[in-house]
Design a protein around this motif. Structure first.
Motif, short mmCIF file in Angstrom:
data_model
loop_
_atom_site.label_atom_id
_atom_site.label_comp_id
_atom_site.label_asym_id
_atom_site.label_seq_id
_atom_site.Cartn_x
_atom_site.Cartn_y
_atom_site.Cartn_z
N SER A 517 -69.89 60.41 0.61
CA SER A 517 -70.17 60.72 -0.79
C SER A 517 -70.14 62.22 -1.09
N ILE A 518 -69.80 63.05 -0.11
CA ILE A 518 -69.65 64.49 -0.36
C ILE A 518 -68.57 64.70 -1.43
N ASN A 519 -68.83 65.60 -2.37
CA ASN A 519 -67.97 65.76 -3.55
C ASN A 519 -66.50 65.94 -3.24
N ASP A 520 -66.17 66.81 -2.28
CA ASP A 520 -64.77 67.15 -2.02
C ASP A 520 -64.04 66.10 -1.19
N VAL A 521 -64.75 65.13 -0.63
CA VAL A 521 -64.12 64.10 0.20
C VAL A 521 -63.37 63.13 -0.70
N SER A 522 -62.07 63.01 -0.47
CA SER A 522 -61.23 62.16 -1.32
C SER A 522 -60.93 60.81 -0.69
N GLU A 523 -60.98 60.71 0.65
CA GLU A 523 -60.63 59.46 1.32
C GLU A 523 -61.34 59.41 2.67
N THR A 524 -61.84 58.24 3.04
CA THR A 524 -62.51 58.08 4.32
C THR A 524 -62.06 56.78 4.98
N VAL A 525 -62.03 56.79 6.30
CA VAL A 525 -61.77 55.58 7.08
C VAL A 525 -62.70 55.61 8.28
N PHE A 526 -63.48 54.53 8.44
CA PHE A 526 -64.34 54.40 9.62
C PHE A 526 -63.62 53.50 10.61
N SER A 527 -63.54 53.95 11.85
CA SER A 527 -62.77 53.22 12.85
C SER A 527 -63.50 53.20 14.18
N LYS A 528 -63.39 52.07 14.86
CA LYS A 528 -63.88 51.96 16.24
C LYS A 528 -62.67 51.85 17.15
N GLU A 529 -62.73 52.49 18.30
CA GLU A 529 -61.58 52.50 19.19
C GLU A 529 -61.97 52.02 20.58
N LEU A 530 -61.09 51.22 21.17
CA LEU A 530 -61.32 50.65 22.49
C LEU A 530 -59.99 50.64 23.23
N THR A 531 -59.99 51.11 24.47
CA THR A 531 -58.77 51.18 25.27
C THR A 531 -58.73 50.04 26.28
N LEU A 532 -57.64 49.27 26.25
CA LEU A 532 -57.44 48.15 27.17
C LEU A 532 -56.05 48.27 27.78
N VAL A 533 -55.63 47.23 28.48
CA VAL A 533 -54.32 47.22 29.14
C VAL A 533 -53.61 45.91 28.81
N SER A 534 -52.27 45.99 28.70
CA SER A 534 -51.46 44.78 28.53
C SER A 534 -50.21 44.92 29.39
N TRP A 535 -49.90 43.88 30.16
CA TRP A 535 -48.71 43.91 31.01
C TRP A 535 -47.53 43.37 30.22
N ILE A 536 -46.52 44.23 30.02
CA ILE A 536 -45.36 43.92 29.15
C ILE A 536 -44.13 43.65 30.02
N GLU A 537 -43.41 42.60 29.66
CA GLU A 537 -42.16 42.27 30.37
C GLU A 537 -41.21 43.47 30.32
N GLU A 538 -40.45 43.67 31.42
CA GLU A 538 -39.54 44.81 31.50
C GLU A 538 -38.52 44.80 30.36
N SER A 539 -38.09 43.61 29.93
CA SER A 539 -37.10 43.51 28.86
C SER A 539 -37.64 43.99 27.51
N SER A 540 -38.97 44.07 27.38
CA SER A 540 -39.57 44.42 26.10
C SER A 540 -40.05 45.86 26.02
N ILE A 541 -40.04 46.58 27.16
CA ILE A 541 -40.57 47.95 27.14
C ILE A 541 -39.58 48.91 26.48
N ALA A 542 -40.05 50.12 26.18
CA ALA A 542 -39.21 51.13 25.50
C ALA A 542 -37.97 51.45 26.34
N ASP A 543 -36.86 51.76 25.66
CA ASP A 543 -35.61 52.03 26.35
C ASP A 543 -35.75 53.19 27.34
N GLN A 544 -36.53 54.22 26.96
CA GLN A 544 -36.70 55.37 27.85
C GLN A 544 -37.44 54.97 29.13
#
Length: 864
Positions: A517-544
């Motif tokens: 609610s501070i006057n100069d604040v025009s936009e806010t986003v509250f976010s929770k972050e969690l780091t996990l792992v996913s095993w991706i098939e070789e055919s689907s990974i990035a070209d690099q």
């Protein structure tokens, strides 16, 4: 002066309207060339001055050098000025009320450093001795510690250190934020020496100080004469000459003096057109060539039309010269002489008009630059002798090219052809033959209109050529604008917020609401972050990544690649807004029982091997497929399954607070309750909580949050980084859209000039049609069909040529970037509509001029 030239001057005087139209056409062309060159030079000059104003003036930095190495740099013939600096260290700020800035950071400069770096004195004077310091005003306003000029303070100066989980101790730099764990500061200040300092003045907060720095910058003085043999300093060099050789010269000097650490101020040098990046240099040269080629072609088209029409009008005049013995050379030279006369009048006026136009433009957009963009410097009209010479040379070359073909044609006009007008009108059956389909579908008026175009192919081609050039100019510049903005966004680091508030303990929703609610604040986003792992098939990974796995299969396990998955949990309102932006089904995402997510599958990153900014698919997958989420319990070294997330949408758009992680990682957006459920079911997991803010006054907002004195939060203010990004993108938008407006106006003027002149030259033809019974309605219908034919023909040629030019621009940008070529369909649609509007309005304007002509007078008329 020979008789032919005298007759040419007399003809110019007698046909004042045509001469004036030609002069105006050349003035517009010269103005465009001068305006574009001045705009480019002034734009680069602004960026140079703004960079110096915010980051200081230096070209090469030699770090950690001793006195002997310093002497080598000083004695170098290319050194104009030498700034000596040293980071003396950190000291505790006794009585400081800002928990995020508990230190003072002492930086030392010599006298030249005070001149070359942006140090804005607000009170007192600059330091002149080693025991004098200049304090930041923020120490009193934010830190709530009041010092006065003349006070003496004792500081225990040392360096910050952090003990890692492995037990090693690392030294923290001035640019590292304050290290905390659960709200508690875990770093230490290793004191080295106690020093007494006298306060001699106060300054504005230095622009180079990161907002997240844990120490207020204070500046002291360093005298090169008392630097010890074992002291190490930094030397920032301002060079006498700025050219490509400075890179090799500096590296050779560093090698000769055994200097290990060498840096170039690439941010400033690139505005001189100097870079050691071959891809960027190729980009600059190829883009300049394409854009200048487009400008010259447009100018040639504009001026050529004026001279070609002039020669058409003078055909009888040139025929009479032939009848009295004028040679081909004399007739050709008469056109060149006309071009020279026009040039002598138009080039000076065009240069003045171009500079005046740019000056007026700068006057109006400077308020945008200093207001919306927050820049301290103004756009000023920068003219160099070279830019004037280049503008004059290009204009002269343009006029010569524009007059060459008409001059050749003039030399071939015979007396009989001129009198009979056989070069202008083709009356053979084959030449004016039209399809029977045209009359059946559109009527006799359409057939007559098409025959009119075929009877005088030269004027028809001139008009179509003008339209084609206009189409190419507009589409090329709009494509260049869009791609330049895209390239700039790719080259930025993805920061899309001003302040990040990190919560180290339990979330206080009242505090979140209070901050939001501070006057100069025009936009806010509250976010929770969690780091996990996913095993991706070789055919689907990035070209690099596929290239790496082909050479080394150790990256894979059972044919799968481990991706880091960073889950971002948004509240319902934020997720609903984001889903709408990316075109996802919000109902599916807001259902906590479905475990659906938005996956960011396309990211920008800098490929260090190719030195290109690349936009690439970080994963190849489809909507409806799933991601298997897991984590490793490091106590048991066991991998545990968490959930299967269904992909509800794929996008390249990042919500506020989310920045690309790079290859081998995915940013995944879910409902916050889904993330909370994962943490609840797997107690070993812990999520971080962040509040991201956009503010009109980031420093003021930071100050208000700090005054709340909350120990469980820390701030990360990136307004400087964000401000520089927005300044560059918005300034580039002003530059390129201004260019689009200029090109569009010139193109419209070109088309109006060509069509109105063509209509004026056809007064006798129109009078003949009316004399044999064509009604006003039929006449209007005929002209409407002519407009349609002009538009269709110009689009038939203009669009393919535009695509080719756009592809060349794309290829130029690919020297430093890598993303797919895509056509600007919206711009193409605008062009199609605009062509018919411009042609139609030009026709209406021109017809209104000839409608009131008396048939008998028009039939008698031989010239306009």
């Amino acid at each position: 002066m020979n008789i032919v030239n005298k007759l040419t001057i007399r003809h110019l005087k007698q046909n004042k309207r045509r001469t004036l139209v030609t002069i105006i056409g050349v003035i517009i062309s010269v103005s465009m060339i001068m305006a574009v060159s001045t705009l480019g030079i002034s734009f680069l000059d602004l960026l140079k001055r703004q960079t110096v104003a915010t980051e200081g003036e230096w070209h090469v930095l030699y770090q950690n050098i001793n006195k002997e190495q310093l002497e080598v740099i000083q004695s170098d013939s290319d050194t104009e000025a030498l700034v000596i600096s040293r980071d003396k260290g950190f000291a505790n700020l006794e009585g400081g009320q800002n928990e995020n800035k508990p230190y003072l950071f002492i930086k030392e400069y010599n006298t030249e450093g005070f001149k070359r770096f942006p140090i804005e004195l607000s009170k007192g004077r600059l330091p002149k001795a080693e025991n004098e310091i200049l304090l930041s005003e923020d120490i009193a306003t934010i830190g709530k510690v009041n010092y006065e000029v003349g006070d003496t303070i004792t500081l225990n100066v040392g360096h910050r250190s952090l003990k890692t989980s492995q037990g090693t101790v690392v030294e923290l730099s001035p640019y590292d934020p304050l290290e905390r764990d659960n709200g508690k500061v875990i770093e230490k200040l290793e004191a080295i020496e106690a020093s007494n300092f006298k306060v001699v003045g106060f300054m504005k907060r230095p622009t180079w100080e990161p907002a997240w720095s844990p120490g207020y910058t204070v500046i002291s003085y360093i005298d090169e004469k008392i630097i010890g043999a074992n002291d190490y300093i930094n030397a920032s060099v301002v060079l006498k000459e700025i050219d490509r050789s400075l890179y090799d010269h500096a590296e050779n000097l560093a090698s000769a003096a055994n200097i290990d650490s060498l840096f170039f101020n690439n941010g400033l040098l690139r505005y001189y057109g100097i870079t050691n990046n071959d891809g960027l240099r190729s980009l600059l040269f190829s883009l300049s060539a394409v854009i200048m080629g487009v400008i010259i072609i447009g100018s040639v088209a504009l001026i050529y039309n004026a001279f070609a029409i002039s020669v058409a009008e003078r055909s009888r005049h040139l025929g009479m010269l032939s009848s009295v013995g004028a040679t081909k050379r004399q007739k050709r030279n008469s056109v060149f002489f006309e071009g020279a006369i026009i040039g002598l009048i138009s080039i000076p006026i065009g240069i003045v008009c171009g500079l005046a136009g740019i000056g007026i433009t700068f006057y109006f957009i400077n308020s945008i630059i200093q207001g919306a963009l927050g820049m301290t410097e103004k756009l000023t009209v920068s003219v160099t002798p070279l830019s004037l010479v280049v503008a004059c040379a290009v204009s002269i070359l343009t006029i010569f090219i524009s007059t060459y073909l008409p001059a050749r044609k003039a030399s071939k006009i015979t007396a009989i052809d001129a009198i009979r007008q056989t070069t202008e009108i083709k009356l053979t059956g084959k030449a004016v033959k039209t399809s029977k389909v045209v009359r059946k579908l559109f009527g006799i008026e359409a057939e007559i209109g098409l025959k009119n175009l075929k009877r005088n192919k030269r004027r028809y081609r001139v008009t179509v050529f003008s339209l084609v050039i206009s189409i190419v100019l507009f589409l090329a510049v709009s494509f260049f604008t869009a791609n330049l903005k895209k390239s700039l966004e790719l080259s930025q680091d993805g920061v899309n917020f001003d302040i990040q508030v990190t919560f180290h303990e339990d979330i206080d929703h009242q505090l979140i609401n209070k901050i939001s609610s501070i006057n100069d604040v025009s936009e806010t986003v509250f976010s929770k972050e969690l780091t996990l792992v996913s095993w991706i098939e070789e055919s689907s990974i990035a070209d690099q990544l596929k290239e790496n796995t082909e050479n080394n299969h150790s990256f894979l396990e059972d044919g799968k690649y481990p991706y880091n998955i960073r889950l971002h949990g948004l509240d319902e309102e934020s997720l609903k807004a984001y889903a709408k932006e990316v075109g996802a089904d919000s109902k599916q995402l807001l259902d906590p029982n479905q475990s659906a997510a938005i996956v960011i599958d396309t990211i920008p990153f800098e490929d260090l091997e190719t030195e290109k900014y690349v936009e690439t698919k970080v994963i190849h997958t489809e909507v409806g497929k799933s991601l298997e989420l897991s984590y490793t319990d490091y106590e048991t070294d066991e991998e545990k399954h968490v959930d299967k997330l269904e992909i509800a949408a794929l996008t390249d758009k990042f919500p506020m607070g989310v920045m690309p992680m790079g290859l081998g990682a995915l940013d995944v957006i879910v409902l916050d309750s889904v993330l909370e459920q994962y943490v609840k079911e797997n107690t070993i997991l812990s999520a971080q909580s962040f509040l991201y803010l956009k503010s009109a006054d980031p420093m003021g907002t930071q100050r208000e949050i700090e005054e709340m004195k909350q120990s469980n939060v820390s701030l990360y203010n990136v307004y400087q980084v964000r401000q520089q990004e927005e300044q560059m993108i918005l300034l580039m938008s002003v530059f390129t859209y201004g260019f689009i407006v200029l090109i569009t106006l010139i193109s419209i003027a070109n088309i109006f000039n060509t069509i109105s002149t063509s209509i004026s030259l056809r007064k006798r033809e129109f009078a003949m049609l009316k004399s044999v019974g064509m009604t006003s309605k039929g006449f209007n219908k005929m002209m409407n069909y002519e407009s349609i034919f002009y538009g269709l023909k110009s689009l038939l040629y203009g669009l393919p040529v535009s695509v080719l030019v756009m592809y060349l621009i794309h290829r130029s940008l690919m020297n430093s970037f890598n993303y797919g070529f895509s056509l600007p369909w919206l711009s193409i649609l605008y062009v199609i509509v605009a062509v018919f509007i411009i042609v139609g309005s030009s026709m209406l304007y021109s017809i209104s001029k000839v409608k009131k002509e008396n048939i008998i007078d028009a039939l008698k008329q031989e010239s306009i």
